[in-house]
Design an enzyme around this catalytic site. Structure first.
Site, PDB file in Angstrom:
ATOM      1  N   HIS A 509      -5.180   2.114  -4.646  1.00  0.00           N
ATOM      2  CA  HIS A 509      -4.137   3.072  -4.281  1.00  0.00           C
ATOM      3  C   HIS A 509      -3.196   2.487  -3.226  1.00  0.00           C
ATOM      4  O   HIS A 509      -1.972   2.501  -3.392  1.00  0.00           O
ATOM      5  CB  HIS A 509      -4.784   4.354  -3.754  1.00  0.00           C
ATOM      6  N   GLU A 510      -3.772   1.994  -2.148  1.00  0.00           N
ATOM      7  CA  GLU A 510      -2.934   1.482  -1.064  1.00  0.00           C
ATOM      8  C   GLU A 510      -2.134   0.263  -1.502  1.00  0.00           C
ATOM      9  O   GLU A 510      -1.009   0.056  -1.046  1.00  0.00           O
ATOM     10  CB  GLU A 510      -3.790   1.167   0.168  1.00  0.00           C
ATOM     11  N   HIS A 513       1.109   1.276  -2.940  1.00  0.00           N
ATOM     12  CA  HIS A 513       2.153   1.405  -1.916  1.00  0.00           C
ATOM     13  C   HIS A 513       2.716   0.027  -1.558  1.00  0.00           C
ATOM     14  O   HIS A 513       3.929  -0.148  -1.402  1.00  0.00           O
ATOM     15  CB  HIS A 513       1.585   2.035  -0.645  1.00  0.00           C
ATOM     16  N   HIS A 516       5.224  -1.257  -3.927  1.00  0.00           N
ATOM     17  CA  HIS A 516       6.503  -0.574  -3.758  1.00  0.00           C
ATOM     18  C   HIS A 516       7.344  -1.292  -2.700  1.00  0.00           C
ATOM     19  O   HIS A 516       8.573  -1.406  -2.822  1.00  0.00           O
ATOM     20  CB  HIS A 516       6.249   0.884  -3.354  1.00  0.00           C
TER      21      HIS A 516
END
Length: 721
Positions: A509-510, A513, A516
């Site tokens: 998940h991280e 980020h 991105h």
């Protein structure tokens, strides 16, 4: 001015406000703004851009004593730059006003980025004291910019003729965003109301800082001390060893310590056979910040809610949520309330059904007690084992941290996007456990640095997050330096770090980020990477979770730490089958927190309660999520997302983003899954755009249509398939 500076520009031992009215004309970054930094700050590492690769922070040179003077000088320089822009005798142009603002505040941005990153990741009493001192001063600095009438007049003139300026799409969006930022910050208020706003902002900055520091200190102080190993029955030998190490670190001989994690539910509740200890652990968690003492947050939460409501009223909004949501993709409280209220009944019904199953197990074992919150995880593990013939303890040996990160997270990124990784041991780190990797693009050229800070410690706030030390920008020619932070308990020296599956999913998940930020391809810092609406920022990270269980990825990293045996297919099948297991609980605890956030922030000033806990209980009851065995993921007094961070009225964002995520997962599956063609399309249409275009437009360009909610409902078990 990049968004990081724009938002945390809660600033320094500030410039005299009167100096903003002094007509100084100078180009940003010129000798006028730099002259004083050559003296006492000549050896300050923040006085100039780092000379390390990618402008990576020189952590080995940064000392506590560097921050205060760097903030002071950074704000002085920034103040002069703003005055020069506002009082420029030349007619406003995009270059001498908007671009000039993007270029302004570089020193302040450097010190702010490192300071606020480390107060979260590796704080100390000096940084905490300075943070309390800085908060109101930085808020005042921000106000001096956004409430500068001359500056706003220049931006307004450009905004009014924006179509005639014939700007490219990103530049026009930048102008529009600056205008919106100023209006939302109170630029149109009269002088008297501007003074009120400044006072409110200063108080809010101080209280948010206090709330966060209270949570960290209370969490550390509430760690559970256990007298004997026998009480820890159910924990693995590795977990018991970690508890012994934690006690030793606190100077407690022959004891064991269970540190508290960020959320209401604590990981060890799933394993501890001693019900009294489970209850003690759970109650220590839920009572944080609400039982008196110096770290009590009940009044702090009330004061924050009141001040936010007052500010919203002053700015012309019905409440703080209306103010916040206007700038998100959701736009209105009506839209958010509708989504949450429609999902809550089905989620709670599912949770009640799950609770009934757990009660049957308790009764069959002649437990003679009613299911309580501290029992849920323990009996859920038993039910999981009965239904799917496995539990988390079977998975952990296959999830060794280095394998998960390098052969899982990185491997998936290489397969999907063609990027490669190489560890850098020549760059300084702020803690010995931190690792740094250089990332190379598809053409083999260096593109970014990635910092992996995986372990929990007393100096680190709870949870998991990503931040950017350097943001990509073609205006500045900068490449990204991105960090991921998790809170995995560190085992004793020489022992492997074995993760739960939840921790594995969090790592993916991280890194979503991080991608991105890493793939950002914009001109202006204001739009770089994750500088997007809060209810969109979680979307790419949630999409990246899908690769954690993708067969090709899973088999590459899920290898037994002792013999490198690949995780058996039978165990993989059980993970897949159990995917919707306990979704009633997961959805309900999340919705309860989201609804609580909205209730706090949809209050008018006249509705602010006097008793935080009574208000919380009534809010949960009215929302229909007051199911005692499933408390909110965060209670008000330690809900740092909303009272100490950037998610006020925005905690719903995870579920809002999951609508887009579920749609995207379906798209990847429909188009062949893990391949370069899909990765390149996702990177090109979405990840690279940052905030340079409307986020829902970038989603539509990627997906080819508007999002639908059905995939999310099916995933969460909230709709019949």
């Amino acid at each position: 001015m990049n968004k990081h500076l724009l938002l945390i520009m809660l600033g320094t031992a500030l410039v005299n406000p009167a100096s903003y009215a002094t007509p100084v004309v100078a180009e940003p970054g010129s000798a006028v703004t730099q002259q004083k930094s050559a003296g006492k700050l000549v050896d300050n590492p923040f006085a100039h851009a780092s000379k390390l690769a990618y402008q990576y922070p020189a952590f080995d040179q940064i000392k506590n004593t560097h921050y205060a003077p760097a903030f002071s000088e950074g704000m002085r320089q920034h103040g002069l730059e703003i005055v020069a822009i506002a009082n420029n005798p030349a007619a406003p142009t995009f270059e001498n006003t908007v671009i000039a603002m993007e270029r302004a505040g570089q020193m302040l941005n450097r010190v702010s980025t490192v300071f606020f990153s480390l107060t979260a990741a590796n704080t100390n009493p000096t940084l905490e004291s300075l943070s309390r001192d800085l908060a109101p001063k930085l808020a005042a600095h921000q106000d001096q910019i956004f409430l500068n009438a001359r500056l706003f007049q220049r931006i307004s003139k450009l905004y009014e003729v924006r179509q005639a300026l014939k700007l490219d799409a990103e530049s026009q969006r930048l102008l529009e965003r600056y205008y919106t930022d100023f209006v939302r910050a109170g630029a149109k208020l009269g002088d008297k109301d501007k003074q009120k706003l400044k006072s409110l902002n200063a108080q809010l900055a101080s209280l948010s800082t206090k709330f966060n520091q209270n949570v960290l200190k209370e969490t550390n102080a509430s760690a559970i001390v256990v007298d004997s190993k026998a009480e820890l029955q159910g924990l693995s030998e590795e977990e018991i060893a970690s508890a012994a190490e934690a006690a030793k670190a606190r100077g407690l001989k022959d004891k064991f310590v269970i540190p508290l994690m960020n959320t209401t539910g604590q990981p060890f509740e799933a394993s501890l056979a001693n019900r009294a200890l489970r209850q003690r652990l759970h109650e220590a968690s839920v009572n944080r910040g609400s039982h008196g003492g110096e770290f009590d947050n009940r009044q702090v939460a009330i004061d924050l809610a009141r001040l936010r409501a007052d500010r919203a009223t002053l700015l012309g909004y019905a409440n703080h949520a209306a103010y916040g949501l206007e700038d998100e993709t959701a736009k209105t409280t009506t839209a958010v309330n509708k989504m949450l209220s429609e999902l809550a009944p089905a989620a709670v019904n599912n949770a009640r059904a799950e609770g009934a199953e757990l009660q049957k197990i308790i009764d069959a074992q002649q437990g003679n007690f009613k299911l309580a919150a501290w029992d849920w995880a323990f009996y859920t593990e038993q039910l999981r084992k009965a239904k799917y013939s496995f539990d988390d303890s079977q998975l952990r040996p296959y999830f060794e941290l280095k394998n998960v990160l390098e052969n899982g997270v990185f491997f998936a990124a290489t397969k999907l996007y063609g990027i490669t990784f190489k560890e850098r041991t020549d760059l300084p780190v702020y803690h010995p456990s931190v690792k740094v990797y250089e990332i190379f693009d598809t053409d083999g050229k260096s593109m970014a640095l990635f910092i992996a800070d995986m372990y929990a410690r007393d100096t680190k706030r709870g949870g998991a997050w990503m931040n950017a030390y350097v943001e990509q920008s073609s205006l500045f020619g900068t490449k990204p330096v991105i960090a991921n932070h998790l809170n995995i308990p560190q085992p004793p020296a020489g022992q492997p770090t074995l993760l739960t599956f939840d921790e594995v999913r969090t790592a993916f998940h991280e890194f979503g980020h991080a991608l991105h930020g890493l793939f950002s391809n914009v001109k202006y810092p204001r739009f770089s990477g994750t500088n997007v609406p809060r209810d969109f920022v979680e979307y790419p990270s949630q999409v990246n979770e899908m690769w954690a269980t993708w067969p090709e990825v899973l088999k590459n990293y899920a290898k037994h730490y002792q013999n490198t045996q690949v995780i058996p297919q039978s165990l993989v099948d059980k993970i897949t089958a159990a995917n919707k297991f306990n979704q009633g609980f997961a959805t309900t605890e999340y919705l309860a927190a989201s609804l609580l956030d909205q209730r706090w922030h949809q209050l008018t000033p006249a509705q602010i309660p006097k008793d935080a806990l009574a208000f919380e209980a009534e809010a949960l009851k009215q929302a229909g999520v007051d199911f005692a065995p499933v408390p909110p993921r965060y209670r008000s007094t330690y809900f740092s997302h909303i009272f100490g961070g950037g998610y006020s009225a925005g905690y719903y964002a995870y579920l809002w983003s999951e609508v887009l995520d579920a749609e995207s997962v379906e798209w990847f599956k429909e188009n062949g899954g893990l391949n370069r063609k899909n990765g390149d399309w996702f990177r090109q249409q979405l990840l690279s755009k940052g905030g340079s275009m409307d986020p829902l437009e970038s989603f539509r360009n990627f997906r080819g249509r508007e999002p639908k909610i059905e995939p999310l409902l099916i995933r969460r078990g909230l709709q019949k398939q």
